[in-house]
Scaffold this motif. Structure first.
Motif, PDB file in Angstrom:
ATOM      1  N   ALA A  18       0.810  -1.217   0.000  1.00  0.00           N
ATOM      2  CA  ALA A  18       0.000   0.000   0.000  1.00  0.00           C
ATOM      3  C   ALA A  18       0.842   1.265   0.000  1.00  0.00           C
ATOM      4  CB  ALA A  18      -0.931   0.000   1.214  1.00  0.00           C
ATOM      5  N   GLN A  19       2.052   1.202   0.542  1.00  0.00           N
ATOM      6  CA  GLN A  19       2.837   2.423   0.707  1.00  0.00           C
ATOM      7  C   GLN A  19       3.132   3.145  -0.602  1.00  0.00           C
ATOM      8  OE1 GLN A  19       6.145   2.074   3.453  1.00  0.00           O
ATOM      9  NE2 GLN A  19       4.900   0.913   4.889  1.00  0.00           N
ATOM     10  N   PRO A  20       3.548   2.462  -1.680  1.00  0.00           N
ATOM     11  CA  PRO A  20       3.743   3.199  -2.936  1.00  0.00           C
ATOM     12  C   PRO A  20       2.451   3.809  -3.484  1.00  0.00           C
ATOM     13  CG  PRO A  20       4.973   1.144  -2.970  1.00  0.00           C
ATOM     14  CD  PRO A  20       4.079   1.088  -1.784  1.00  0.00           C
ATOM     15  N   TRP A  21       1.329   3.177  -3.213  1.00  0.00           N
ATOM     16  CA  TRP A  21       0.046   3.764  -3.634  1.00  0.00           C
ATOM     17  C   TRP A  21      -0.209   5.066  -2.870  1.00  0.00           C
ATOM     18  CZ3 TRP A  21      -3.534   1.935  -7.272  1.00  0.00           C
ATOM     19  CH2 TRP A  21      -3.198   0.717  -7.862  1.00  0.00           C
ATOM     20  N   LEU A  22       0.139   5.092  -1.582  1.00  0.00           N
ATOM     21  CA  LEU A  22      -0.004   6.327  -0.809  1.00  0.00           C
ATOM     22  C   LEU A  22       0.946   7.406  -1.315  1.00  0.00           C
ATOM     23  CD1 LEU A  22      -0.416   4.876   2.784  1.00  0.00           C
ATOM     24  CD2 LEU A  22      -2.146   6.093   1.447  1.00  0.00           C
ATOM     25  N   MET A  23       2.126   6.985  -1.765  1.00  0.00           N
ATOM     26  CA  MET A  23       3.053   7.937  -2.363  1.00  0.00           C
ATOM     27  C   MET A  23       2.410   8.611  -3.570  1.00  0.00           C
ATOM     28  SD  MET A  23       6.599   5.757  -2.212  1.00  0.00           S
ATOM     29  CE  MET A  23       7.425   6.909  -3.331  1.00  0.00           C
ATOM     30  N   GLN A  24       1.753   7.808  -4.402  1.00  0.00           N
ATOM     31  CA  GLN A  24       1.076   8.358  -5.576  1.00  0.00           C
ATOM     32  C   GLN A  24      -0.074   9.283  -5.152  1.00  0.00           C
ATOM     33  OE1 GLN A  24       0.808   9.333  -9.205  1.00  0.00           O
ATOM     34  NE2 GLN A  24       2.007   7.459  -9.014  1.00  0.00           N
ATOM     35  N   LEU A  25      -0.813   8.879  -4.124  1.00  0.00           N
ATOM     36  CA  LEU A  25      -1.951   9.676  -3.668  1.00  0.00           C
ATOM     37  C   LEU A  25      -1.514  11.049  -3.171  1.00  0.00           C
ATOM     38  CD1 LEU A  25      -5.034   9.717  -2.945  1.00  0.00           C
ATOM     39  CD2 LEU A  25      -4.356   8.923  -0.669  1.00  0.00           C
ATOM     40  N   TYR A  26      -0.398  11.087  -2.430  1.00  0.00           N
ATOM     41  CA  TYR A  26       0.041  12.335  -1.811  1.00  0.00           C
ATOM     42  C   TYR A  26       1.130  13.059  -2.603  1.00  0.00           C
ATOM     43  CZ  TYR A  26      -2.643  11.035   2.330  1.00  0.00           C
ATOM     44  OH  TYR A  26      -3.652  10.709   3.198  1.00  0.00           O
ATOM     45  N   GLY A  27       1.539  12.524  -3.724  1.00  0.00           N
ATOM     46  CA  GLY A  27       2.493  13.236  -4.569  1.00  0.00           C
ATOM     47  C   GLY A  27       3.945  13.076  -4.178  1.00  0.00           C
ATOM     48  N   ALA A  28       4.278  12.012  -3.448  1.00  0.00           N
ATOM     49  CA  ALA A  28       5.668  11.793  -3.048  1.00  0.00           C
ATOM     50  C   ALA A  28       6.459  11.152  -4.182  1.00  0.00           C
ATOM     51  CB  ALA A  28       5.728  10.906  -1.806  1.00  0.00           C
ATOM     52  N   ASP A  29       7.692  11.594  -4.346  1.00  0.00           N
ATOM     53  CA  ASP A  29       8.562  11.092  -5.410  1.00  0.00           C
ATOM     54  C   ASP A  29       9.537  10.024  -4.920  1.00  0.00           C
ATOM     55  OD1 ASP A  29       7.791  13.163  -7.493  1.00  0.00           O
ATOM     56  OD2 ASP A  29       8.535  14.463  -5.906  1.00  0.00           O
ATOM     57  N   TYR A  30       9.816  10.012  -3.626  1.00  0.00           N
ATOM     58  CA  TYR A  30      10.832   9.114  -3.079  1.00  0.00           C
ATOM     59  C   TYR A  30      10.310   8.457  -1.805  1.00  0.00           C
ATOM     60  CZ  TYR A  30      14.126  11.649  -6.063  1.00  0.00           C
ATOM     61  OH  TYR A  30      14.768  12.218  -7.133  1.00  0.00           O
ATOM     62  N   TYR A  31      10.929   7.326  -1.471  1.00  0.00           N
ATOM     63  CA  TYR A  31      10.616   6.633  -0.221  1.00  0.00           C
ATOM     64  C   TYR A  31      11.923   6.357   0.518  1.00  0.00           C
ATOM     65  CZ  TYR A  31       8.794   3.179   3.074  1.00  0.00           C
ATOM     66  OH  TYR A  31       8.451   2.509   4.217  1.00  0.00           O
ATOM     67  N   ILE A  32      11.947   6.655   1.800  1.00  0.00           N
ATOM     68  CA  ILE A  32      13.144   6.405   2.600  1.00  0.00           C
ATOM     69  C   ILE A  32      12.793   5.468   3.754  1.00  0.00           C
ATOM     70  CG2 ILE A  32      14.886   7.439   4.110  1.00  0.00           C
ATOM     71  CD1 ILE A  32      15.272   8.136   1.196  1.00  0.00           C
ATOM     72  N   HIS A  33      13.515   4.346   3.851  1.00  0.00           N
ATOM     73  CA  HIS A  33      13.450   3.506   5.047  1.00  0.00           C
ATOM     74  C   HIS A  33      14.823   3.543   5.686  1.00  0.00           C
ATOM     75  CE1 HIS A  33      12.023   0.330   7.719  1.00  0.00           C
ATOM     76  NE2 HIS A  33      13.239  -0.169   7.625  1.00  0.00           N
ATOM     77  N   TRP A  34      14.858   3.804   6.968  1.00  0.00           N
ATOM     78  CA  TRP A  34      16.113   4.201   7.609  1.00  0.00           C
ATOM     79  C   TRP A  34      17.117   3.069   7.754  1.00  0.00           C
ATOM     80  CZ3 TRP A  34      18.493   3.016  12.314  1.00  0.00           C
ATOM     81  CH2 TRP A  34      17.802   2.117  13.117  1.00  0.00           C
ATOM     82  N   ALA A  35      16.696   1.824   7.769  1.00  0.00           N
ATOM     83  CA  ALA A  35      17.667   0.746   8.004  1.00  0.00           C
ATOM     84  C   ALA A  35      17.297  -0.486   7.175  1.00  0.00           C
ATOM     85  CB  ALA A  35      17.717   0.381   9.488  1.00  0.00           C
ATOM     86  N   ALA A  36      18.141  -0.812   6.222  1.00  0.00           N
ATOM     87  CA  ALA A  36      17.901  -2.000   5.400  1.00  0.00           C
ATOM     88  C   ALA A  36      18.483  -3.257   6.024  1.00  0.00           C
ATOM     89  CB  ALA A  36      18.498  -1.796   4.006  1.00  0.00           C
ATOM     90  N   ASN A  37      19.596  -3.103   6.745  1.00  0.00           N
ATOM     91  CA  ASN A  37      20.266  -4.292   7.301  1.00  0.00           C
ATOM     92  C   ASN A  37      21.019  -3.961   8.592  1.00  0.00           C
ATOM     93  OD1 ASN A  37      22.136  -2.709   5.970  1.00  0.00           O
ATOM     94  ND2 ASN A  37      23.324  -4.413   5.192  1.00  0.00           N
ATOM     95  N   ARG A  38      20.347  -3.306   9.508  1.00  0.00           N
ATOM     96  CA  ARG A  38      20.980  -2.950  10.782  1.00  0.00           C
ATOM     97  C   ARG A  38      20.725  -4.080  11.782  1.00  0.00           C
ATOM     98  NH1 ARG A  38      19.794  -0.030  15.607  1.00  0.00           N
ATOM     99  NH2 ARG A  38      21.562   1.199  16.351  1.00  0.00           N
ATOM    100  N   TYR A  39      21.507  -5.110  11.675  1.00  0.00           N
ATOM    101  CA  TYR A  39      21.328  -6.284  12.523  1.00  0.00           C
ATOM    102  C   TYR A  39      21.720  -5.979  13.959  1.00  0.00           C
ATOM    103  CZ  TYR A  39      21.278  -8.112   7.819  1.00  0.00           C
ATOM    104  OH  TYR A  39      21.003  -8.296   6.496  1.00  0.00           O
ATOM    105  N   ARG A  40      21.148  -6.733  14.875  1.00  0.00           N
ATOM    106  CA  ARG A  40      21.294  -6.430  16.286  1.00  0.00           C
ATOM    107  C   ARG A  40      22.501  -7.134  16.888  1.00  0.00           C
ATOM    108  NH1 ARG A  40      18.766  -2.108  17.413  1.00  0.00           N
ATOM    109  NH2 ARG A  40      18.215  -2.744  19.518  1.00  0.00           N
ATOM    110  N   GLY A  41      23.677  -6.646  16.604  1.00  0.00           N
ATOM    111  CA  GLY A  41      24.887  -7.193  17.207  1.00  0.00           C
ATOM    112  C   GLY A  41      25.143  -8.624  16.789  1.00  0.00           C
TER     113      GLY A  41
END
Length: 237
Positions: A109-132
Motif C-alpha cells: 500500500a505504501q507506494p500507492w499512498l506515495m502516488q496519492l500524496y504526490g511523493a517522489d521518493y521513499y526512505i526507510h532508515w535501516a535496510a540491514n541494521r542487525y542487532r549485534g
C-alpha cells in the motif's frame, strides 16, 4: 561527475528553520550544484514550509505529508523542479508500516499512498541494521550484542522488523517478504505514473480504488491485484 548523483545531508530531523537554513547556505556556497536531501518532519514548527527553499529533496514524515498544507507545498516544489519524499517512522502508526507484526499488504500500500500524496521518493532508515551478534532469523528485536565486561545488552531497540528489510545469506543479501510486497507496490507506482501521463483522471480514480487516505486503504491483497489488472488494461488501450 559525482555532482549530478551525490546528495548531501545537513541535519537529520532538524528542529529549527534557522539552523537548517544556516547549513544550507554553507552547502550552496561550498558545494555548488550538489543537491541537499534530509528527513525534515517539522516537529514543533508551524510554518514548516519555510524549510522548503533550503532543501532539494525533502523527506516528509507521513504525519506531515498528509496535511492539506503539505499538498500545496509539494505542488509548488514540483513547479520549481524540487522533489519530496516520504519517511515512515519506526514505530506503531495508524497508517501502513513495515513492521513484522503488520500485514504484508501494508508494504504494497505504501507506494500507492506515495502516488496519492504526490511523493517522489521513499526512505526507510535501516535496510540491514542487525542487532549485534544475534541471528536476525531468530531474533526480530534485541539483544543488541556484547558490552564491555562481558555483559550483554537486552535493549529491544526498535519494533520487530524495523531494523532490517534484508537478511544475510551465503551469497549476499536476501529480500524479506516485506521487500517483495513493496516491490509489487513500486511496480504499481510505475504503472500509475505511465497512466497519469496519458490520463491523469483515470490514474487518480484507480488510486482511490485501493487507497483513499493514509488511514483508509484496502487490506485485501485481491484489491491490489485487481487494481494492477485495471492498470494494465488501461495502458493496453
Amino acid at each position: 561527475n559525482w555532482v549530478s548523483v551525490y546528495r548531501q545531508g545537513l541535519i537529520d530531523e532538524p528542529r529549527t528553520v534557522q539552523d537548517y537554513a544556516y547549513l544550507s547556505e554553507l552547502c550552496r556556497k561550498h558545494m555548488p550544484g550538489v543537491k541537499i536531501a534530509d528527513a525534515i518532519h517539522g516537529y514543533g514548527v508551524d510554518d514548516y514550509e519555510a524549510f522548503s527553499p533550503h532543501v532539494d529533496l525533502w523527506i516528509m514524515e507521513m504525519a506531515i505529508l498528509r496535511q492539506p498544507k503539505s499538498q500545496r507545498i509539494i505542488a509548488e516544489r514540483r513547479k520549481q523542479g524540487l522533489r519530496t519524499g516520504v519517511y515512515i517512522l519506526g514505530k506503531a502508526t495508524p497508517w501502513p508500516n513495515r513492521l513484522l507484526d503488520r500485514s504484508l499488504v501494508d508494504n504494497r500500500a505504501q507506494p500507492w499512498l506515495m502516488q496519492l500524496y504526490g511523493a517522489d521518493y521513499y526512505i526507510h532508515w535501516a535496510a540491514n541494521r542487525y542487532r549485534g551478534v544475534t541471528d536476525p532469523y531468530t531474533h526480530s528485536i534485541g539483544p543488541t550484542g556484547p558490552l564491555s565486561g562481558g555483559r550483554t545488552s537486552t535493549d529491544k531497540g526498535h519494533p520487530p522488523g524495523n531494523n532490517w528489510l534484508l537478511y544475510p545469506g551465503p551469497n549476499g543479501l536476501r529480500p524479506s517478504l516485506r521487500v517483495i510486497a513493496f516491490r509489487d507496490g513500486a511496480l504499481d507506482y510505475a504503472l500509475l505514473a505511465m497512466l497519469a501521463k496519458k490520463d491523469q483522471a483515470a490514474a487518480d480514480a484507480t488510486v482511490r480504488t485501493v487507497v483513499r487516505s493514509a488511514t483508509d486503504h484496502e487490506t485485501s491483497p485481491a484489491a491490489y491485484h485487481q487494481a494492477r489488472r485495471a492498470l494494465l488494461d488501461a495502458l493496453a488501450k
